[in-house]
Design a protein around this motif. Structure first.
Motif, PDB file in Angstrom:
ATOM      1  N   GLN A  23      31.187  29.173  41.840  1.00 40.64           N
ATOM      2  CA  GLN A  23      32.335  28.362  41.449  1.00 40.64           C
ATOM      3  C   GLN A  23      32.658  28.531  39.971  1.00 40.64           C
ATOM      4  O   GLN A  23      33.829  28.643  39.586  1.00 40.64           O
ATOM      5  N   ALA A  24      31.620  28.551  39.143  1.00 42.42           N
ATOM      6  CA  ALA A  24      31.843  28.714  37.711  1.00 42.42           C
ATOM      7  C   ALA A  24      32.447  30.085  37.401  1.00 42.42           C
ATOM      8  O   ALA A  24      33.318  30.224  36.534  1.00 42.42           O
ATOM      9  N   PHE A  25      31.999  31.090  38.120  1.00 45.44           N
ATOM     10  CA  PHE A  25      32.498  32.456  37.915  1.00 45.44           C
ATOM     11  C   PHE A  25      33.943  32.599  38.380  1.00 45.44           C
ATOM     12  O   PHE A  25      34.798  33.121  37.653  1.00 45.44           O
ATOM     13  N   THR A  26      34.245  32.129  39.589  1.00 44.53           N
ATOM     14  CA  THR A  26      35.564  32.364  40.169  1.00 44.53           C
ATOM     15  C   THR A  26      36.619  31.362  39.697  1.00 44.53           C
ATOM     16  O   THR A  26      37.794  31.709  39.579  1.00 44.53           O
ATOM     17  N   HIS A  27      36.217  30.117  39.433  1.00 44.59           N
ATOM     18  CA  HIS A  27      37.186  29.085  39.060  1.00 44.59           C
ATOM     19  C   HIS A  27      37.297  28.904  37.547  1.00 44.59           C
ATOM     20  O   HIS A  27      38.375  28.611  37.036  1.00 44.59           O
ATOM     21  N   LEU A  72      36.703  42.172  38.894  1.00 45.95           N
ATOM     22  CA  LEU A  72      38.129  42.417  38.684  1.00 45.95           C
ATOM     23  C   LEU A  72      39.015  41.449  39.458  1.00 45.95           C
ATOM     24  O   LEU A  72      40.162  41.202  39.068  1.00 45.95           O
ATOM     25  N   HIS A  73      38.507  40.912  40.554  1.00 47.24           N
ATOM     26  CA  HIS A  73      39.321  40.051  41.414  1.00 47.24           C
ATOM     27  C   HIS A  73      38.753  38.640  41.515  1.00 47.24           C
ATOM     28  O   HIS A  73      38.973  37.938  42.493  1.00 47.24           O
ATOM     29  N   ARG A  74      38.043  38.206  40.495  1.00 47.47           N
ATOM     30  CA  ARG A  74      37.300  36.955  40.572  1.00 47.47           C
ATOM     31  C   ARG A  74      38.183  35.737  40.847  1.00 47.47           C
ATOM     32  O   ARG A  74      37.761  34.794  41.524  1.00 47.47           O
TER      33      ARG A  74
END
Length: 207
Positions: A23-27, A72-74
């Motif tokens: 969650q921390a990485f993608t959001h 690249l698409h996080r």
């Protein structure tokens, strides 16, 4: 507090740290969390990739391609129920794509060699010692590649039958049948002293 400390200090449920980091990485675009995910899963993913193709360079390419795609698409990535399952599936799909480019897709159906485990598989750790597990793996390696992969995902990575079905692009009933066939074959080839270990597999296989 470092990213590693942030996730290692509180893991109330299995996978909770994975979810927090994801969650921390993608959001939140937290690259420290990406580094944590990389360190946490890299060996598992490389191990799985290599067991499928038995080629170190190809296995590494598949895993690195997956992590590059994630980076690249996080912001477009979903929030999976199981980060481990999601990553294993990504690696499997990427490896299959690479093999198709090389016109070697048949390799997927001919290999998958289990080696003595360096860590105890989650589905078996309550029952088998490492020496017993290594002995049983010798017989598992005599199974057809597809049966070996199902056994590997079910008992060595603790995936559910629903997750296995999605990963291998089969229905859940086929996943059950493949495990059943594998265990029936093992029942015929495993010698007497190891039959007790196989019984433990049978006890855990359909729960």
């Amino acid at each position: 507090m470092s990213t590693r400390d942030k996730y290692d200090d509180h893991v109330p449920l299995p996978g909770a740290a994975d979810q927090l980091a994801w969650q921390a990485f993608t959001h939140d675009n937290d690259l420290g969390s990406f580094e944590w995910l990389y360190r946490h899963f890299i060996h598992t993913l490389l191990d799985y990739s290599y067991k499928i193709c038995l080629e170190k360079a190809l296995a590494e390419d598949a895993v690195q391609n997956v992590f590059t795609y994630l980076l690249l698409h996080r912001q477009q990535l979903p929030l999976p129920q199981s980060v481990k399952f999601y990553l294993l599936r990504c690696v499997r799909n990427e490896l299959l794509k690479l093999l198709r480019k090389q016109q070697r897709e048949q390799l997927f159906e001919t290999v998958l060699q289990l080696e003595p485990a360096t860590t105890q598989p989650p589905a078996l750790d309550a029952f088998l010692q490492k020496e017993q597990l290594a002995a049983l793996q010798q017989y598992i390696n005599r199974l057809p590649a597809r049966q070996k992969e199902v056994i590997y995902l079910r008992f060595f990575h603790g995936l559910s039958y629903a997750e296995i079905a999605v990963m291998m692009e089969i229905d859940q009933r086929s996943a059950y049948k493949t495990v059943y066939k594998a265990l029936e074959t093992l029942r015929q080839i495993v010698p007497g002293p190891a039959l007790a270990w196989l019984y433990l597999l049978l006890r855990t296989s359909f729960h």
